[in-house]
Write a protein that holds these residues in place. Structure first.
Motif, PDB file in Angstrom:
ATOM      1  N   THR A 256       0.813  -1.220   0.000  1.00  0.00           N
ATOM      2  CA  THR A 256       0.000   0.000   0.000  1.00  0.00           C
ATOM      3  C   THR A 256       0.846   1.270   0.000  1.00  0.00           C
ATOM      4  OG1 THR A 256      -0.207  -0.163   2.417  1.00  0.00           O
ATOM      5  CG2 THR A 256      -2.003  -1.091   1.089  1.00  0.00           C
ATOM      6  N   THR A 257       2.131   1.136  -0.298  1.00  0.00           N
ATOM      7  CA  THR A 257       3.001   2.320  -0.432  1.00  0.00           C
ATOM      8  C   THR A 257       2.458   3.213  -1.548  1.00  0.00           C
ATOM      9  OG1 THR A 257       4.945   1.064   0.256  1.00  0.00           O
ATOM     10  CG2 THR A 257       5.332   3.127  -0.936  1.00  0.00           C
ATOM     11  N   GLU A 258       2.211   4.486  -1.238  1.00  0.00           N
ATOM     12  CA  GLU A 258       1.644   5.412  -2.226  1.00  0.00           C
ATOM     13  C   GLU A 258       2.749   6.030  -3.078  1.00  0.00           C
ATOM     14  OE1 GLU A 258      -0.696   8.166   0.117  1.00  0.00           O
ATOM     15  OE2 GLU A 258      -2.500   6.976  -0.286  1.00  0.00           O
ATOM     16  N   LEU A 317       1.941  -3.232  -9.598  1.00  0.00           N
ATOM     17  CA  LEU A 317       1.601  -1.864  -9.213  1.00  0.00           C
ATOM     18  C   LEU A 317       0.108  -1.705  -9.441  1.00  0.00           C
ATOM     19  CD1 LEU A 317       4.605   0.026 -10.822  1.00  0.00           C
ATOM     20  CD2 LEU A 317       4.006   0.128  -8.393  1.00  0.00           C
ATOM     21  N   LEU A 318      -0.593  -1.126  -8.474  1.00  0.00           N
ATOM     22  CA  LEU A 318      -2.051  -1.116  -8.527  1.00  0.00           C
ATOM     23  C   LEU A 318      -2.633   0.267  -8.784  1.00  0.00           C
ATOM     24  CD1 LEU A 318      -2.949  -3.457  -5.520  1.00  0.00           C
ATOM     25  CD2 LEU A 318      -2.408  -4.064  -7.884  1.00  0.00           C
ATOM     26  N   THR A 320      -6.286   1.676  -8.089  1.00  0.00           N
ATOM     27  CA  THR A 320      -7.464   1.249  -7.347  1.00  0.00           C
ATOM     28  C   THR A 320      -8.487   2.377  -7.211  1.00  0.00           C
ATOM     29  OG1 THR A 320      -6.763   1.958  -5.140  1.00  0.00           O
ATOM     30  CG2 THR A 320      -5.893  -0.140  -5.932  1.00  0.00           C
ATOM     31  N   PRO A 321      -9.740   2.032  -6.928  1.00  0.00           N
ATOM     32  CA  PRO A 321     -10.694   3.063  -6.522  1.00  0.00           C
ATOM     33  C   PRO A 321     -10.257   3.640  -5.181  1.00  0.00           C
ATOM     34  CG  PRO A 321     -11.812   0.997  -7.083  1.00  0.00           C
ATOM     35  CD  PRO A 321     -10.359   0.699  -6.976  1.00  0.00           C
ATOM     36  N   GLU A 322     -10.613   4.878  -4.917  1.00  0.00           N
ATOM     37  CA  GLU A 322     -10.247   5.511  -3.660  1.00  0.00           C
ATOM     38  C   GLU A 322     -10.817   4.717  -2.484  1.00  0.00           C
ATOM     39  OE1 GLU A 322     -10.596   9.863  -1.392  1.00  0.00           O
ATOM     40  OE2 GLU A 322     -11.466   9.566  -3.374  1.00  0.00           O
ATOM     41  N   GLY A 323      -9.970   4.447  -1.493  1.00  0.00           N
ATOM     42  CA  GLY A 323     -10.389   3.731  -0.303  1.00  0.00           C
ATOM     43  C   GLY A 323     -10.310   2.222  -0.406  1.00  0.00           C
ATOM     44  N   MET A 324      -9.945   1.693  -1.578  1.00  0.00           N
ATOM     45  CA  MET A 324      -9.907   0.240  -1.779  1.00  0.00           C
ATOM     46  C   MET A 324      -8.487  -0.302  -1.879  1.00  0.00           C
ATOM     47  SD  MET A 324     -13.049  -0.667  -1.690  1.00  0.00           S
ATOM     48  CE  MET A 324     -13.131  -2.295  -2.415  1.00  0.00           C
ATOM     49  N   GLU A 325      -7.512   0.509  -1.484  1.00  0.00           N
ATOM     50  CA  GLU A 325      -6.114   0.123  -1.622  1.00  0.00           C
ATOM     51  C   GLU A 325      -5.798  -1.144  -0.809  1.00  0.00           C
ATOM     52  OE1 GLU A 325      -6.681   4.494  -2.263  1.00  0.00           O
ATOM     53  OE2 GLU A 325      -7.209   3.115  -0.629  1.00  0.00           O
ATOM     54  N   GLU A 326      -6.139  -1.131   0.478  1.00  0.00           N
ATOM     55  CA  GLU A 326      -5.828  -2.282   1.336  1.00  0.00           C
ATOM     56  C   GLU A 326      -6.635  -3.509   0.927  1.00  0.00           C
ATOM     57  OE1 GLU A 326      -6.142  -3.378   6.057  1.00  0.00           O
ATOM     58  OE2 GLU A 326      -5.230  -1.451   5.499  1.00  0.00           O
ATOM     59  N   GLU A 327      -7.884  -3.291   0.528  1.00  0.00           N
ATOM     60  CA  GLU A 327      -8.726  -4.395   0.066  1.00  0.00           C
ATOM     61  C   GLU A 327      -8.086  -5.102  -1.127  1.00  0.00           C
ATOM     62  OE1 GLU A 327     -12.363  -6.737  -0.567  1.00  0.00           O
ATOM     63  OE2 GLU A 327     -11.525  -5.670   1.153  1.00  0.00           O
ATOM     64  N   PHE A 337      -0.279 -13.701  -4.182  1.00  0.00           N
ATOM     65  CA  PHE A 337       0.381 -12.622  -4.910  1.00  0.00           C
ATOM     66  C   PHE A 337       0.806 -11.545  -3.904  1.00  0.00           C
ATOM     67  CE2 PHE A 337      -1.671 -14.945  -8.192  1.00  0.00           C
ATOM     68  CZ  PHE A 337      -0.895 -14.749  -9.328  1.00  0.00           C
ATOM     69  N   ASP A 338       2.002 -11.736  -3.365  1.00  0.00           N
ATOM     70  CA  ASP A 338       2.510 -10.874  -2.289  1.00  0.00           C
ATOM     71  C   ASP A 338       3.448  -9.787  -2.787  1.00  0.00           C
ATOM     72  OD1 ASP A 338       1.120 -12.488  -0.588  1.00  0.00           O
ATOM     73  OD2 ASP A 338       2.866 -13.412   0.357  1.00  0.00           O
ATOM     74  N   ALA A 339       3.678  -9.720  -4.095  1.00  0.00           N
ATOM     75  CA  ALA A 339       4.716  -8.834  -4.624  1.00  0.00           C
ATOM     76  C   ALA A 339       4.179  -7.487  -5.098  1.00  0.00           C
ATOM     77  CB  ALA A 339       5.467  -9.525  -5.760  1.00  0.00           C
ATOM     78  N   THR A 340       3.064  -7.020  -4.518  1.00  0.00           N
ATOM     79  CA  THR A 340       2.607  -5.665  -4.818  1.00  0.00           C
ATOM     80  C   THR A 340       3.625  -4.678  -4.252  1.00  0.00           C
ATOM     81  OG1 THR A 340       0.305  -6.359  -4.679  1.00  0.00           O
ATOM     82  CG2 THR A 340       0.733  -4.008  -4.578  1.00  0.00           C
ATOM     83  N   VAL A 341       4.073  -3.742  -5.093  1.00  0.00           N
ATOM     84  CA  VAL A 341       5.143  -2.820  -4.666  1.00  0.00           C
ATOM     85  C   VAL A 341       4.664  -1.383  -4.554  1.00  0.00           C
ATOM     86  CG1 VAL A 341       7.027  -4.266  -5.504  1.00  0.00           C
ATOM     87  CG2 VAL A 341       5.946  -2.643  -7.072  1.00  0.00           C
ATOM     88  N   GLY A 342       3.376  -1.134  -4.805  1.00  0.00           N
ATOM     89  CA  GLY A 342       2.898   0.232  -4.632  1.00  0.00           C
ATOM     90  C   GLY A 342       1.540   0.471  -5.253  1.00  0.00           C
TER      91      GLY A 342
END
Length: 469
Positions: A256-258, A317-318, A320-327, A337-342
């Motif tokens: 969830t790094t912005e 890299l994602l 997302t809709p606002e507020g759905m980042e952690e989801e 899939f643990d390799a999300t980097v931001g």
């Protein structure tokens, strides 16, 4: 005694919370474990056991993290060989939980360690089975997933599954409740009912695999017939479930790094990350980052990520809709899939406002598509499953199922426009995002998919019930 089924629709997966006299057992927990911990704390109870029915292939279980955070014991059935501390139960071993008893019934066949857990109430009466992937409602577990690990053929495993069902489950009373690990939509079976709880007696009547007069040869033939290849990420999930994995809190912190648009673009170039857009198909059609892949959170998100991206180590890299980042990061982690980097800070609007290039998809209504089809202005490509296509399709349409879209790239016209649709519009936009990422842009999306084409009375083949195919 309390039994709660915690059902996750996008995975078609059932986890179970069982409580008696202040003691709790969790069966097949999801990756994010705090909901179970919070339930137990609210009830003033302690999680004592974590029962795993087998090494899951379609999702990453929360057993390792839950044991670490609660001190509960992980329990597997015979033949399991995890890399972490766990109690490997013997066939018939009993576990006390408050006033009730849970008995491990070794039921190999789906996998060799597959185990069904029989719950006896405070009076010692058989009350329910938690059947994992051994017995589904309307089906049984596919016997092809563990064949390499077990050095057996799928027919060998199907024969073992036949014996497990006949010797361990079918002799049980008809009023026993069946709580399976999956329902309709899971790739772990092929013919599951939409219901998620049933009695064993009804399954003996309804489930083709439990016919009393069925021979072993008939069972093997019917259970192995029509199996589609399993998703490519399945073995990677099995490996994580057997060997352990990174704590989900660390995955969420990193994922969830912005990143502002400039940093986001730089990260994509530096890491080779896939830009995964998880907004709605409507949003993606109206504008998206070039070469990004669309798989929306509003559909069967995790299974399609697993089927199409496949490599759980692939950096992501994602958008997302606002507020759905952690989801979004959580749902990716459920299937390994643990390799999300931001995450793109400010979403796609920030990308547009920064002045960076973006792409769109041309989409037309079914009525507009009807005119093009009748005038033979464009070929129609249907990305639904083969069974859906065979059941009913637009006359002269070509079937290029989404799960194998990369195998059909040479079939799409290079020099003329073509039309793409699915059932309702979700899968077609996934397919179109993949085509665009491969440099194919000469298509038009049919909004509303086959459902809208039917309403517009576009000529189609006669309907055939899918269950007869």
């Amino acid at each position: 005694m309390k039994i709660e089924q915690i059902y996750t629709g996008c995975l078609a997966q059932g986890a179970y919370y069982i409580e008696s006299k202040g003691e709790v057992a969790i069966i097949d927990p999801l990756r994010e474990v705090h909901p179970y911990i919070e339930r137990a704390e609210k009830a003033g109870a302690k999680i004592k056991y974590i029962f795993e029915t087998h090494f899951h292939a379609d999702f990453v279980s929360g057993h390792v993290t839950l044991a670490k955070e609660t001190g509960a014991e992980i329990v597997y059935g015979p033949n399991a060989n995890p890399s972490f501390d766990a109690l490997i139960a013997t066939d018939g071993q009993e576990f006390k939980l408050g006033d009730i008893t849970i008995t491990a019934l070794h039921t190999p066949g789906h996998t060799m360690e597959s185990t069904t857990y029989l719950l006896k109430d405070e009076n010692g009466k058989d009350h329910a089975i938690f059947s994992g992937d051994t017995l589904f409602l309307g089906d049984v577990g596919r016997p092809d997933l563990a064949q390499k690990a077990a050095s057996m053929t799928q027919e060998d495993l199907a024969g073992i599954l036949f014996d497990s069902l006949r010797n361990k489950i079918m002799p049980l009373a008809d009023d026993i409740i069946v709580y399976p690990a999956h329902g309709a939509g899971s790739a772990c079976g092929k013919n599951m009912m939409k219901e998620t709880v049933d009695t064993l007696g009804n399954q003996k009547k309804m489930n083709y695999a439990l016919r009393a007069d069925m021979t072993k040869d008939e069972f093997i033939k019917e259970v192995t017939d029509g199996l589609l290849p399993p998703p490519k990420y399945f073995p990677l999930n099995v490996k994580m479930n057997k060997e352990g994995y990174e704590d989900i809190a660390d995955v969420l912190d990193r994922g969830t790094t912005e990143l502002d648009p400039k940093a986001f673009e730089a990260m994509a170039n530096e890491t080779g990350a896939v830009v995964l857009d998880v907004r709605t198909q409507k949003d993606f059609i109206e504008g998206h980052i070039p070469r990004s892949i669309f798989i929306g959170l509003n559909g069967d998100f995790a299974p399609w990520v697993g089927a199409l991206i496949a490599d759980t180590k692939q950096p992501l890299l994602l958008v997302t809709p606002e507020g759905m980042e952690e989801e979004a990061v959580t749902r990716l982690s459920r299937v390994g899939f643990d390799a999300t980097v931001g995450i793109l800070k400010g979403g796609f609007d920030a990308w547009k406002k920064s002045g960076k290039d973006f792409d769109t998809i041309t989409s037309i209504t079914a009525e507009e598509a009807k005119s093009k089809i009748e005038n033979k202005e464009a070929e129609v490509f249907d990305v639904r499953k083969e069974s859906e296509f065979l059941s009913e399709h637009v006359i002269d349409a070509l079937n290029t199922p989404l799960d194998g879209i990369n195998d059909y790239l040479n079939e799409f016209p290079k020099d003329k426009t073509f039309l793409v649709h699915c059932a309702g519009g979700y899968r077609s936009v996934i397919a179109e995002s993949i085509l665009k990422s491969r440099g194919i842009h000469n298509f038009i999306d049919i909004g509303g998919g086959f459902g809208a084409l039917k309403t517009a009375e576009v000529p189609s083949t006669d309907y055939v019930c899918p269950t007869t195919l």
